[in-house]
Write a protein that holds these residues in place. Structure first.
Motif, PDB file in Angstrom:
ATOM      1  N   LEU A   1      10.075  -7.335   6.051  1.00 10.99           N
ATOM      2  CA  LEU A   1       8.612  -7.425   5.989  1.00 10.99           C
ATOM      3  C   LEU A   1       7.993  -6.041   5.818  1.00 10.99           C
ATOM      4  CD1 LEU A   1       7.857 -10.162   8.679  1.00 10.99           C
ATOM      5  CD2 LEU A   1       7.536 -10.323   6.210  1.00 10.99           C
ATOM      6  N   ILE A   2       8.528  -5.064   6.572  1.00  4.99           N
ATOM      7  CA  ILE A   2       7.989  -3.692   6.472  1.00  4.99           C
ATOM      8  C   ILE A   2       8.185  -3.156   5.055  1.00  4.99           C
ATOM      9  CG2 ILE A   2       8.349  -1.298   7.257  1.00  4.99           C
ATOM     10  CD1 ILE A   2       9.029  -2.586  10.042  1.00  4.99           C
ATOM     11  N   LEU A   3       9.405  -3.402   4.500  1.00  5.24           N
ATOM     12  CA  LEU A   3       9.696  -2.901   3.151  1.00  5.24           C
ATOM     13  C   LEU A   3       8.756  -3.511   2.122  1.00  5.24           C
ATOM     14  CD1 LEU A   3      13.590  -2.806   3.121  1.00  5.24           C
ATOM     15  CD2 LEU A   3      12.040  -0.871   2.904  1.00  5.24           C
ATOM     16  N   VAL A   4       8.578  -4.812   2.215  1.00  5.58           N
ATOM     17  CA  VAL A   4       7.685  -5.489   1.263  1.00  5.58           C
ATOM     18  C   VAL A   4       6.271  -4.930   1.378  1.00  5.58           C
ATOM     19  CG1 VAL A   4       6.617  -7.707   0.699  1.00  5.58           C
ATOM     20  CG2 VAL A   4       9.071  -7.587   1.142  1.00  5.58           C
ATOM     21  N   ARG A   5       5.866  -4.708   2.629  1.00 10.68           N
ATOM     22  CA  ARG A   5       4.512  -4.169   2.875  1.00 10.68           C
ATOM     23  C   ARG A   5       4.371  -2.779   2.233  1.00 10.68           C
ATOM     24  NH1 ARG A   5      -0.488  -4.998   3.400  1.00 10.68           N
ATOM     25  NH2 ARG A   5      -1.662  -3.761   4.866  1.00 10.68           N
ATOM     26  N   ILE A   6       5.360  -1.912   2.451  1.00  9.21           N
ATOM     27  CA  ILE A   6       5.313  -0.554   1.883  1.00  9.21           C
ATOM     28  C   ILE A   6       5.248  -0.634   0.360  1.00  9.21           C
ATOM     29  CG2 ILE A   6       6.674   1.568   1.558  1.00  9.21           C
ATOM     30  CD1 ILE A   6       7.733   1.138   4.429  1.00  9.21           C
TER      31      ILE A   6
ATOM     32  N   LEU B   1      12.181  -3.499  -5.819  1.00  4.99           N
ATOM     33  CA  LEU B   1      12.077  -4.262  -4.570  1.00  4.99           C
ATOM     34  C   LEU B   1      13.309  -5.147  -4.374  1.00  4.99           C
ATOM     35  CD1 LEU B   1      10.339  -5.088  -2.137  1.00  4.99           C
ATOM     36  CD2 LEU B   1       9.388  -6.904  -3.541  1.00  4.99           C
ATOM     37  N   VAL B   2      13.756  -5.774  -5.480  1.00  4.81           N
ATOM     38  CA  VAL B   2      14.940  -6.648  -5.401  1.00  4.81           C
ATOM     39  C   VAL B   2      16.154  -5.838  -4.962  1.00  4.81           C
ATOM     40  CG1 VAL B   2      16.536  -8.073  -6.742  1.00  4.81           C
ATOM     41  CG2 VAL B   2      14.065  -8.321  -7.072  1.00  4.81           C
TER      42      VAL B   2
ATOM     43  N   LEU C   1       4.225  -3.068  -1.535  1.00  4.70           N
ATOM     44  CA  LEU C   1       2.940  -3.589  -2.006  1.00  4.70           C
ATOM     45  C   LEU C   1       1.844  -2.536  -1.904  1.00  4.70           C
ATOM     46  CD1 LEU C   1       3.029  -7.233  -0.597  1.00  4.70           C
ATOM     47  CD2 LEU C   1       3.268  -6.511  -2.982  1.00  4.70           C
ATOM     48  N   LEU C   2       1.867  -1.736  -0.829  1.00  5.82           N
ATOM     49  CA  LEU C   2       0.850  -0.678  -0.655  1.00  5.82           C
ATOM     50  C   LEU C   2       0.981   0.365  -1.747  1.00  5.82           C
ATOM     51  CD1 LEU C   2       0.718  -0.112   3.216  1.00  5.82           C
ATOM     52  CD2 LEU C   2      -1.094  -1.014   1.739  1.00  5.82           C
ATOM     53  N   ARG C   3       2.262   0.709  -2.074  1.00  3.62           N
ATOM     54  CA  ARG C   3       2.486   1.726  -3.108  1.00  3.62           C
ATOM     55  C   ARG C   3       2.057   1.202  -4.467  1.00  3.62           C
ATOM     56  NH1 ARG C   3       8.421   3.542  -3.090  1.00  3.62           N
ATOM     57  NH2 ARG C   3       7.729   4.612  -4.957  1.00  3.62           N
ATOM     58  N   GLY C   4       2.342  -0.107  -4.723  1.00  5.77           N
ATOM     59  CA  GLY C   4       2.012  -0.714  -6.023  1.00  5.77           C
ATOM     60  C   GLY C   4       0.511  -0.813  -6.176  1.00  5.77           C
TER      61      GLY C   4
END
Lengths: 184, 312
Positions: free
Chosen positions: B302-307, A4-5, B309-312
């Motif tokens: 925000l979209i990247l973080v959301r994706i 992520l980073v 988190l969903l994958r994790g």
């Protein structure tokens, strides 16, 4: 988490690259805009010259050289394409116009003509406008050039093929025309 | 305006003649201060200075009284000096007057009120004063200003003194900033509306800029409609010899040079038959708008973080 980073850093770098490119494009379009302003002011000034020549010719009989110089300078200005040549032509025209003012001192009737005074005033005003537009253009060029000459702007500029813009600076000795006092 | 300061007796007379509420404020501050001093003396003589923090309380009370007294005294004396100066020189005094109808940017910000000021009575006026935004608790400190009428309407131009910090109510849109030659950029930032850059540089000729650099390093200047404003972060001593001398020294040549530059100025974008001499685009500077870039960047993140988190 490390993934992520890396992703965030990559996106941040891309956004930064995009923003730099946008700011270079914006500064370049400002240079273009300033240049079209310079051209408009030069054209405005050039438009006044034929009237001045015609008016002076009506009063002055033995000063063909001065008038010819003015017409040549005027023609040079009309055909100048790039900032350097335009600045030279503009300086040449200034010199010729001021030489005409000097000649007019010997012809009291011409000096007293209201048309001549009006034209002289208009020319001085337009000259002021040319100076202002030149300052705007040179300021825009300075900003653009310094933006693409320093990192990280230089990397983006190099990648996209941006090159430094030319300043509007006369190279001839006529760069600083004499000051005309209109009694103000 | 003459640089002769009002005599102390004139100031005193104006102080006594001044508004009733100012005198009441002053008396209240005196009482506050005196009560603090009396309290302090009482606990000192009773030897109870360190009992339950009584000493600290009365010291704080006295200091607050001092602060209040100095603040109200300064303001009251400033008002009296301005009144006396106006009286002595045939000027109009401006005391506690609403000023939010002034076109200057600092005046249109919230409720602006002139604390004290003087104005010449002629049609082409000069006004010097101090003002505050009395409904904005963050802007309690008064600012000094000079207001002068111009011979004609001009586009909105701001010359922000860098040493003044963020004096203007909003940051200008960056695209309105002009890069200038020489030292000027180090001391001032010049803003002009889009497409009015040449007009601004025509008005702010090198002569005018030189004048600014030499005489007005701490002033932020604004040209709006047919008025010129100079803002100072420090309040001006109205009626003070130094202040009037300084303002005159600055304004006289500046007005002459600006007058010369404005002599033939006209907005080319406006046809002769239109009522306002400046086209709408040139009448006011604009503040910054949220850039599309920043908004896109935040959305993508925000979209990247959301994706993720969903994958994790």
């Amino acid at each position: 988490m490390a993934g992520l980073v890396v992703l965030i850093v990559l996106v941040a770098a891309l956004v930064m690259w995009w923003r730099l490119n946008v700011s270079i494009v914006r500064l370049h379009s400002r240079v273009d805009e300033a240049w079209s302003d310079v051209l408009a002011q030069l054209q405005r000034r050039a438009d006044l010259v034929p009237s001045l020549v015609e008016l002076v010719r009506g009063y002055v009989t033995h000063e063909e050289t001065v008038l010819r110089q003015m017409v040549e300078a005027w023609s040079g200005l009309l055909h100048a394409q790039d900032p350097g040549r335009a600045a030279d032509a503009e300086a040449e025209l200034s010199r010729a116009v001021h030489a005409t003012y000097a000649v007019s001192e010997r012809y009291p009737q011409l000096r007293a003509s209201s048309n001549f005074l009006h034209l002289q005033r208009e020319l001085v005003h337009t000259e002021d406008k040319v100076v202002a537009s030149r300052r705007f253009y040179n300021g825009a060029v300075r900003e653009f050039n310094s933006h693409i000459a320093t990192w990280p702007g230089s990397s983006v500029a190099h990648r996209h093929g941006w090159q430094t813009a030319e300043f509007f600076t006369a190279t001839t000795a006529a760069a600083d025309p004499p000051v005309v006092d209109l009694g103000r | 305006m003459s640089d002769r300061s009002p005599h102390a007796s004139q100031v005193w007379a104006e102080l006594l003649r001044g508004a009733k509420h100012s005198r009441i404020e002053l008396w209240l501050a005196v009482l506050f201060l005196l009560s603090g001093v009396i309290g302090l003396v009482a606990i000192l003589s009773a030897g109870a200075f360190s009992n339950n923090g009584a000493g600290v309380f009365w010291i704080a009370w006295t200091l607050a009284g001092c602060y209040l007294f100095v603040r109200i005294w300064r303001r009251t004396i400033g008002v009296a000096r301005a009144r006396a100066y106006a009286q002595a020189h045939g000027l109009e005094p401006l005391i506690y007057r609403r000023a939010d109808h002034y076109p200057g940017m600092l005046f249109t910000h919230d409720a602006a009120r002139i604390i004290e000021g003087v104005r010449t009575l002629s049609r082409h006026f000069v006004e010097i004063g101090n003002f505050e935004h009395f409904q904005d608790p963050m802007q309690l400190r008064p600012f000094g200003y000079v207001r002068m009428s111009l011979p004609r309407h001009v586009p909105h131009i701001a010359v922000v003194a860098r040493r003044n910090g963020p004096l203007l109510p909003f940051d200008m849109k960056r695209t309105q900033r002009l890069s200038l030659e020489g030292d000027f950029d180090r001391h001032f930032t010049l803003y002009a509306p889009a497409r009015y850059e040449t007009d601004a540089l025509h008005i702010f000729s090198p002569d005018v800029m030189e004048r600014f650099l030499a005489d007005a390093p701490g002033f932020t200047c604004e040209l709006v409609d047919d008025e010129l404003y100079l803002y100072s972060r420090k309040p001006l001593d109205i009626g003070g010899r130094m202040t009037i001398e300084r303002i005159e020294h600055l304004l006289r040549p500046l007005a002459a040079k600006l007058g010369h530059q404005l002599d033939l100025y006209a907005d080319d974008r406006v046809p002769d038959d239109v009522a306002h001499p400046i086209a709408p685009g040139g009448r006011r500077l604009v503040g910054p708008v949220a850039t599309a870039g920043a908004m896109i960047a935040v959305s993508v993140l925000l979209i990247l973080v959301r994706i993720y988190l969903l994958r994790g």
